[in-house]
Scaffold this motif. Structure first.
Motif, PDB file in Angstrom:
ATOM      1  N   ALA A   4       0.924  -1.209   0.090  1.00  0.00           N
ATOM      2  CA  ALA A   4       0.067   0.096  -0.046  1.00  0.00           C
ATOM      3  C   ALA A   4       0.951   1.158  -0.242  1.00  0.00           C
ATOM      4  N   ARG A   5       1.004   2.146  -1.115  1.00  0.00           N
ATOM      5  CA  ARG A   5       1.655   3.013  -1.086  1.00  0.00           C
ATOM      6  C   ARG A   5       0.731   4.240  -1.512  1.00  0.00           C
ATOM      7  N   GLN A   6       1.072   5.416  -1.214  1.00  0.00           N
ATOM      8  CA  GLN A   6       0.061   6.595  -1.515  1.00  0.00           C
ATOM      9  C   GLN A   6       0.939   7.776  -1.522  1.00  0.00           C
ATOM     10  N   LEU A   7       0.364   8.770  -2.345  1.00  0.00           N
ATOM     11  CA  LEU A   7       0.962  10.110  -2.439  1.00  0.00           C
ATOM     12  C   LEU A   7       0.083  10.953  -1.675  1.00  0.00           C
ATOM     13  N   LEU A   8       0.597  11.764  -0.617  1.00  0.00           N
ATOM     14  CA  LEU A   8       0.028  12.726   0.179  1.00  0.00           C
ATOM     15  C   LEU A   8       0.784  14.029  -0.169  1.00  0.00           C
ATOM     16  N   VAL A   9       0.278  15.202  -0.271  1.00  0.00           N
ATOM     17  CA  VAL A   9       0.578  16.390  -0.579  1.00  0.00           C
ATOM     18  C   VAL A   9       0.364  17.564   0.349  1.00  0.00           C
ATOM     19  N   ASP A  10       1.192  18.261   0.723  1.00  0.00           N
ATOM     20  CA  ASP A  10       0.854  19.578   1.520  1.00  0.00           C
ATOM     21  C   ASP A  10       0.154  19.074   2.651  1.00  0.00           C
ATOM     22  N   LEU A  11       0.827  18.633   3.706  1.00  0.00           N
ATOM     23  CA  LEU A  11       0.322  18.384   5.111  1.00  0.00           C
ATOM     24  C   LEU A  11       0.235  19.668   5.860  1.00  0.00           C
ATOM     25  N   GLU A  12      -0.991  19.709   6.846  1.00  0.00           N
ATOM     26  CA  GLU A  12      -1.263  20.867   7.594  1.00  0.00           C
ATOM     27  C   GLU A  12      -1.706  20.218   8.848  1.00  0.00           C
ATOM     28  N   PHE A  13      -1.003  20.649   9.889  1.00  0.00           N
ATOM     29  CA  PHE A  13      -1.469  20.111  11.141  1.00  0.00           C
ATOM     30  C   PHE A  13      -2.097  21.126  11.993  1.00  0.00           C
ATOM     31  N   THR A  14      -3.263  20.799  12.620  1.00  0.00           N
ATOM     32  CA  THR A  14      -4.052  21.900  13.148  1.00  0.00           C
ATOM     33  C   THR A  14      -4.366  21.671  14.626  1.00  0.00           C
ATOM     34  N   VAL A  15      -5.300  22.566  14.947  1.00  0.00           N
ATOM     35  CA  VAL A  15      -5.642  22.421  16.716  1.00  0.00           C
ATOM     36  C   VAL A  15      -6.966  23.312  16.626  1.00  0.00           C
ATOM     37  N   GLY A  16      -7.774  22.723  17.482  1.00  0.00           N
ATOM     38  CA  GLY A  16      -9.004  23.333  17.840  1.00  0.00           C
ATOM     39  C   GLY A  16     -10.077  23.215  16.988  1.00  0.00           C
ATOM     40  N   GLY A  17     -10.171  22.343  15.973  1.00  0.00           N
ATOM     41  CA  GLY A  17     -11.263  22.159  15.005  1.00  0.00           C
ATOM     42  C   GLY A  17     -12.633  21.641  15.699  1.00  0.00           C
ATOM     43  N   GLU A  18     -13.524  21.678  14.775  1.00  0.00           N
ATOM     44  CA  GLU A  18     -14.974  21.585  15.210  1.00  0.00           C
ATOM     45  C   GLU A  18     -15.148  19.898  15.390  1.00  0.00           C
ATOM     46  N   ALA A  19     -15.511  19.301  16.704  1.00  0.00           N
ATOM     47  CA  ALA A  19     -15.678  17.838  16.750  1.00  0.00           C
ATOM     48  C   ALA A  19     -17.221  17.578  16.068  1.00  0.00           C
ATOM     49  N   HIS A  20     -16.955  16.749  15.174  1.00  0.00           N
ATOM     50  CA  HIS A  20     -18.272  16.312  14.331  1.00  0.00           C
ATOM     51  C   HIS A  20     -19.303  15.694  15.386  1.00  0.00           C
ATOM     52  N   GLY A  74      -3.503  16.755   0.932  1.00  0.00           N
ATOM     53  CA  GLY A  74      -3.982  16.485  -0.538  1.00  0.00           C
ATOM     54  C   GLY A  74      -3.750  15.006  -0.684  1.00  0.00           C
ATOM     55  N   LEU A  75      -4.677  14.764  -1.725  1.00  0.00           N
ATOM     56  CA  LEU A  75      -4.329  13.320  -2.402  1.00  0.00           C
ATOM     57  C   LEU A  75      -4.044  13.577  -3.905  1.00  0.00           C
ATOM     58  N   GLY A 127       1.038  24.301  11.995  1.00  0.00           N
ATOM     59  CA  GLY A 127       2.231  23.960  11.136  1.00  0.00           C
ATOM     60  C   GLY A 127       2.089  23.117  10.006  1.00  0.00           C
ATOM     61  N   GLU A 128       3.226  22.917   9.210  1.00  0.00           N
ATOM     62  CA  GLU A 128       3.070  22.184   7.749  1.00  0.00           C
ATOM     63  C   GLU A 128       4.223  21.294   7.334  1.00  0.00           C
ATOM     64  N   LEU A 129       4.013  20.503   6.504  1.00  0.00           N
ATOM     65  CA  LEU A 129       4.984  19.692   5.891  1.00  0.00           C
ATOM     66  C   LEU A 129       4.402  19.660   4.430  1.00  0.00           C
ATOM     67  N   PRO A 130       5.024  21.006   3.358  1.00  0.00           N
ATOM     68  CA  PRO A 130       4.677  21.276   2.263  1.00  0.00           C
ATOM     69  C   PRO A 130       5.444  20.148   1.357  1.00  0.00           C
ATOM     70  N   GLY A 131       4.998  19.758   0.197  1.00  0.00           N
ATOM     71  CA  GLY A 131       5.472  19.079  -0.823  1.00  0.00           C
ATOM     72  C   GLY A 131       4.731  17.851  -1.113  1.00  0.00           C
ATOM     73  N   ARG A 132       5.287  16.901  -2.142  1.00  0.00           N
ATOM     74  CA  ARG A 132       4.821  15.665  -2.305  1.00  0.00           C
ATOM     75  C   ARG A 132       5.504  14.390  -1.743  1.00  0.00           C
ATOM     76  N   HIS A 133       4.673  13.686  -1.001  1.00  0.00           N
ATOM     77  CA  HIS A 133       5.470  12.646  -0.265  1.00  0.00           C
ATOM     78  C   HIS A 133       4.755  11.199  -0.598  1.00  0.00           C
ATOM     79  N   ILE A 134       5.443  10.484  -1.160  1.00  0.00           N
ATOM     80  CA  ILE A 134       4.808   8.989  -1.095  1.00  0.00           C
ATOM     81  C   ILE A 134       5.302   8.363   0.006  1.00  0.00           C
ATOM     82  N   VAL A 135       4.264   7.683   0.736  1.00  0.00           N
ATOM     83  CA  VAL A 135       4.328   7.142   2.019  1.00  0.00           C
ATOM     84  C   VAL A 135       3.965   5.652   1.597  1.00  0.00           C
TER      85      VAL A 135
END
Length: 260
Positions: free
Chosen positions: A57-73, A135-136, A103-111
């Motif tokens: 299982a390999r996947q491309l993730l793009v421009d990760l952003e880390f957040t706090v205080g979001g709305e609990a669904h 992003g996907l 914070g962020e981890l920009p760019g394209r990352h195959i995991v």
């Protein structure tokens, strides 16, 4: 929303203090924190009684952003700017969206979700993190892949062994995604501290909150139309179902125990 330009922290203005995070200050200095892609639990049992063991299982993730205080669904409806992104049908406990970007981890990352690994270092303001957006993208040879790699032209490449009773199948499928598709509100409970734990990103075959799997609704016996024991991406409806399932936050995210 981006809060960094290069290595310089831009001015951050909060409309109100974030509950539970009181140690933050407006002039906090960002730090570099490793991001870890967690190895997934490879076995899932579907609603139709198939046991699926993922072997690749390999996947491309793009421009990760880390957040706090979001709305609990589960607590109340999402605010209008966010609710259309995640949809009421996908709102459930453990996920939040619309938080402040820390914070962020920009760019394209195959995991590689089988082995796990560290795609890079995020630039993050110290303190609490509870969510991650990403992003996907569509993988290409420019991402360091060979031109004939089955991930090229797709977002995820997956191989699995499937069993039900005495029957057994092999699955190989490349799953594309819509242009600019992003996942919002995947759980990422962590604390950004110099020298502390990494920020986790995870794919989960089984939703730990609701118990459904990535493969629910797929009748693999029926998908093997020629009876040869092999199922690939041309099987009717397979790719579209996996595409829809994997473009929401339901099957991404981690718990504090996952990085111990």
């Amino acid at each position: 929303m981006r809060i960094f330009t290069g290595a310089v922290c831009a001015t951050i203005v909060f409309a109100a203090p974030l509950g539970g995070c009181g140690e933050q200050s407006l002039d906090a200095i960002p730090i570099a924190v490793p991001v870890v892609a967690l190895a997934l639990e490879p076995v899932a049992t579907t609603d139709l009684g198939y046991t699926v063991t993922v072997t690749a299982a390999r996947q491309l993730l793009v421009d990760l952003e880390f957040t706090v205080g979001g709305e609990a669904h589960a607590a109340r409806p999402l605010p209008a700017p966010v609710s259309w992104l995640v949809g009421a049908a996908h709102a459930h406990p453990g996920h939040a969206a619309g938080g402040a970007v820390r914070g962020e981890l920009p760019g394209r990352h195959i995991v590689d979700w089988i082995t796990g690994g560290e795609p890079g270092f995020a630039t993050v303001l110290p303190g609490a993190i509870d969510g991650v957006d990403f992003g996907l993208g569509t993988a290409a040879a420019a991402d360091g892949l060979e031109p004939d790699d089955p991930l090229v032209g797709a977002n995820l490449y997956l191989e699995a062994t499937i069993e039900r009773g005495a029957e057994r199948w092999q699955l190989a499928v490349a799953v594309p995604q819509d242009t600019d598709r992003r996942v919002y509100g995947a759980p990422c409970p962590a604390r950004a501290v110099e020298g502390g734990d990494p920020l986790p990103v995870a794919l989960q075959l089984t939703d730990p909150f609701e118990g459904d799997t990535v493969f629910d609704g797929l009748d693999f016996a029926a998908l093997d139309t020629d009876g040869d024991g092999h199922i690939d991406g041309i099987a009717d409806g397979l790719v579209n179902r996996l595409k829809r399932t994997l473009q929401t936050h339901d099957h991404y995210g981690s718990t504090p125990e996952d990085i111990r």
